[in-house]
Design a protein around this motif. Structure first.
Motif, PDB file in Angstrom:
ATOM      1  N   ARG A   1      57.774  43.700  38.918  1.00 56.84           N
ATOM      2  CA  ARG A   1      58.938  43.354  38.088  1.00 56.84           C
ATOM      3  C   ARG A   1      59.549  42.029  38.489  1.00 56.84           C
ATOM      4  O   ARG A   1      59.394  41.799  39.390  1.00 56.84           O
ATOM      5  N   HIS A   2      59.653  41.218  37.412  1.00 55.14           N
ATOM      6  CA  HIS A   2      60.287  39.792  37.507  1.00 55.14           C
ATOM      7  C   HIS A   2      61.105  39.602  36.344  1.00 55.14           C
ATOM      8  O   HIS A   2      61.242  40.250  35.331  1.00 55.14           O
ATOM      9  N   VAL A   3      61.753  38.301  36.310  1.00 54.16           N
ATOM     10  CA  VAL A   3      62.668  37.783  35.379  1.00 54.16           C
ATOM     11  C   VAL A   3      62.384  36.260  35.141  1.00 54.16           C
ATOM     12  O   VAL A   3      61.576  35.690  36.033  1.00 54.16           O
ATOM     13  N   ILE A   4      62.597  35.641  34.148  1.00 51.99           N
ATOM     14  CA  ILE A   4      62.404  34.460  33.802  1.00 51.99           C
ATOM     15  C   ILE A   4      63.549  33.687  33.935  1.00 51.99           C
ATOM     16  O   ILE A   4      64.811  33.993  33.475  1.00 51.99           O
TER      17      ILE A   4
ATOM     18  N   GLY B   1      60.584  37.349  41.365  1.00 57.97           N
ATOM     19  CA  GLY B   1      60.385  38.805  41.647  1.00 57.97           C
ATOM     20  C   GLY B   1      62.040  39.416  42.041  1.00 57.97           C
ATOM     21  O   GLY B   1      62.807  38.719  42.147  1.00 57.97           O
ATOM     22  N   GLU B   2      61.975  40.759  41.834  1.00 63.08           N
ATOM     23  CA  GLU B   2      62.908  41.325  42.194  1.00 63.08           C
ATOM     24  C   GLU B   2      63.804  41.173  43.545  1.00 63.08           C
ATOM     25  O   GLU B   2      64.953  41.387  43.893  1.00 63.08           O
ATOM     26  N   ASP B   3      62.916  40.677  44.643  1.00 65.96           N
ATOM     27  CA  ASP B   3      63.247  40.483  45.760  1.00 65.96           C
ATOM     28  C   ASP B   3      63.962  39.048  46.073  1.00 65.96           C
ATOM     29  O   ASP B   3      64.228  38.410  46.949  1.00 65.96           O
ATOM     30  N   GLY B   4      63.877  38.312  44.849  1.00 66.14           N
ATOM     31  CA  GLY B   4      64.272  36.745  44.950  1.00 66.14           C
ATOM     32  C   GLY B   4      62.766  35.988  45.162  1.00 66.14           C
ATOM     33  O   GLY B   4      62.930  34.833  45.238  1.00 66.14           O
ATOM     34  N   THR B   5      61.699  36.295  45.306  1.00 64.79           N
ATOM     35  CA  THR B   5      60.457  35.880  45.514  1.00 64.79           C
ATOM     36  C   THR B   5      60.338  34.774  44.478  1.00 64.79           C
ATOM     37  O   THR B   5      60.122  35.101  43.195  1.00 64.79           O
ATOM     38  N   LEU B   6      59.894  33.678  44.606  1.00 64.11           N
ATOM     39  CA  LEU B   6      59.499  32.575  43.928  1.00 64.11           C
ATOM     40  C   LEU B   6      58.166  32.926  43.445  1.00 64.11           C
ATOM     41  O   LEU B   6      57.191  32.903  44.174  1.00 64.11           O
TER      42      LEU B   6
ATOM     43  N   PHE C   1      50.959  39.624  36.254  1.00 56.81           N
ATOM     44  CA  PHE C   1      51.409  40.632  36.972  1.00 56.81           C
ATOM     45  C   PHE C   1      51.452  42.070  36.263  1.00 56.81           C
ATOM     46  O   PHE C   1      51.969  43.153  36.506  1.00 56.81           O
ATOM     47  N   GLY C   2      50.588  42.229  35.202  1.00 53.52           N
ATOM     48  CA  GLY C   2      50.371  43.195  34.416  1.00 53.52           C
ATOM     49  C   GLY C   2      51.630  43.783  33.409  1.00 53.52           C
ATOM     50  O   GLY C   2      51.634  44.724  32.700  1.00 53.52           O
ATOM     51  N   ALA C   3      52.574  42.937  33.256  1.00 47.89           N
ATOM     52  CA  ALA C   3      53.693  43.395  32.722  1.00 47.89           C
ATOM     53  C   ALA C   3      54.691  42.165  32.510  1.00 47.89           C
ATOM     54  O   ALA C   3      54.651  41.275  33.368  1.00 47.89           O
ATOM     55  N   GLY C   4      55.250  41.946  31.210  1.00 46.75           N
ATOM     56  CA  GLY C   4      56.162  40.786  30.966  1.00 46.75           C
ATOM     57  C   GLY C   4      57.555  40.961  31.960  1.00 46.75           C
ATOM     58  O   GLY C   4      57.741  41.977  32.368  1.00 46.75           O
ATOM     59  N   ALA C   5      58.387  39.914  31.690  1.00 52.62           N
ATOM     60  CA  ALA C   5      59.563  40.025  32.426  1.00 52.62           C
ATOM     61  C   ALA C   5      60.511  41.028  32.018  1.00 52.62           C
ATOM     62  O   ALA C   5      60.362  41.246  30.681  1.00 52.62           O
ATOM     63  N   VAL C   6      61.381  41.450  32.687  1.00 51.00           N
ATOM     64  CA  VAL C   6      62.294  42.611  32.213  1.00 51.00           C
ATOM     65  C   VAL C   6      63.460  41.851  31.843  1.00 51.00           C
ATOM     66  O   VAL C   6      64.427  42.518  31.208  1.00 51.00           O
TER      67      VAL C   6
ATOM     68  N   ILE D   1      63.773  41.761  25.353  1.00 52.94           N
ATOM     69  CA  ILE D   1      64.354  41.932  26.763  1.00 52.94           C
ATOM     70  C   ILE D   1      65.919  41.389  26.841  1.00 52.94           C
ATOM     71  O   ILE D   1      66.187  40.584  25.894  1.00 52.94           O
ATOM     72  N   PRO D   2      66.582  41.715  27.677  1.00 53.23           N
ATOM     73  CA  PRO D   2      68.112  41.430  27.796  1.00 53.23           C
ATOM     74  C   PRO D   2      67.929  39.710  28.276  1.00 53.23           C
ATOM     75  O   PRO D   2      67.115  39.435  29.112  1.00 53.23           O
TER      76      PRO D   2
END
Length: 154
Positions: free
Chosen positions: A2-5, A20-25, A61-66, A107-108
């Motif tokens: 899971r990740h965001v743009i 990433g969810e944990d703040g990883t670039l 990553f197998g899925a787009g950004a959330v 996505i939001p």
């Protein structure tokens, strides 16, 4: 994963990341804003860049950004998701949050003023973290500032 743009639109360039969810670039990218081509081309460039980031995340990553967060210069109505005015980019009343949400499959999307969002980030995870008060003054194509006081940005 899971990740965001995260996308920062400036007067001359755009900087983006997948986080990433944990703040990883997870991924970084840059692109010219292209303001010399006019406001409509700038908006198209933002939409295309965001779509490419989404596609990159889906492939890698197998899925787009959330979700996506976008910071733009000028006057911004963050509640309505509208880039109201930016002299350096030539736009007026661009419903950027809606346009990006549509382009990115629903996505939001959060839209904010670039300096306010930068100040918020510095206060939460950067140099202003833990400080009761701080001043954020980024220098770029333009100049502006944000004041952090007790966890809020003024």
């Amino acid at each position: 994963m899971r990740h965001v743009i995260a996308l920062d639109v400036g007067g001359t360039g755009m900087k983006a990341a997948l986080v990433g969810e944990d703040g990883t670039l997870l991924h970084e990218a840059r692109r010219a804003t292209g303001r010399e081509r006019g406001a409509e081309a700038v908006v198209d460039g933002i939409l295309d860049f965001a779509a490419e980031l989404y596609a990159h995340g889906a492939e890698r990553f197998g899925a787009g950004a959330v979700a996506a967060g976008v910071a733009v210069p000028g006057i911004v109505d963050a509640d309505q998701g509208i880039a109201v005015y930016a002299a350096n980019l030539g736009w007026r009343d661009v419903p950027l949050r809606a346009l990006l949400g549509e382009r990115l499959g629903g996505i939001p999307v959060a839209l904010g003023h670039d300096v306010r969002t930068g100040g918020l980030a510095e206060g939460r995870i950067g140099a202003g973290r833990g400080a009761d008060r701080f001043l954020f003054v980024p220098l770029g194509t333009g100049i502006a500032g944000a004041i952090g006081i007790a966890g809020t940005i003024e």
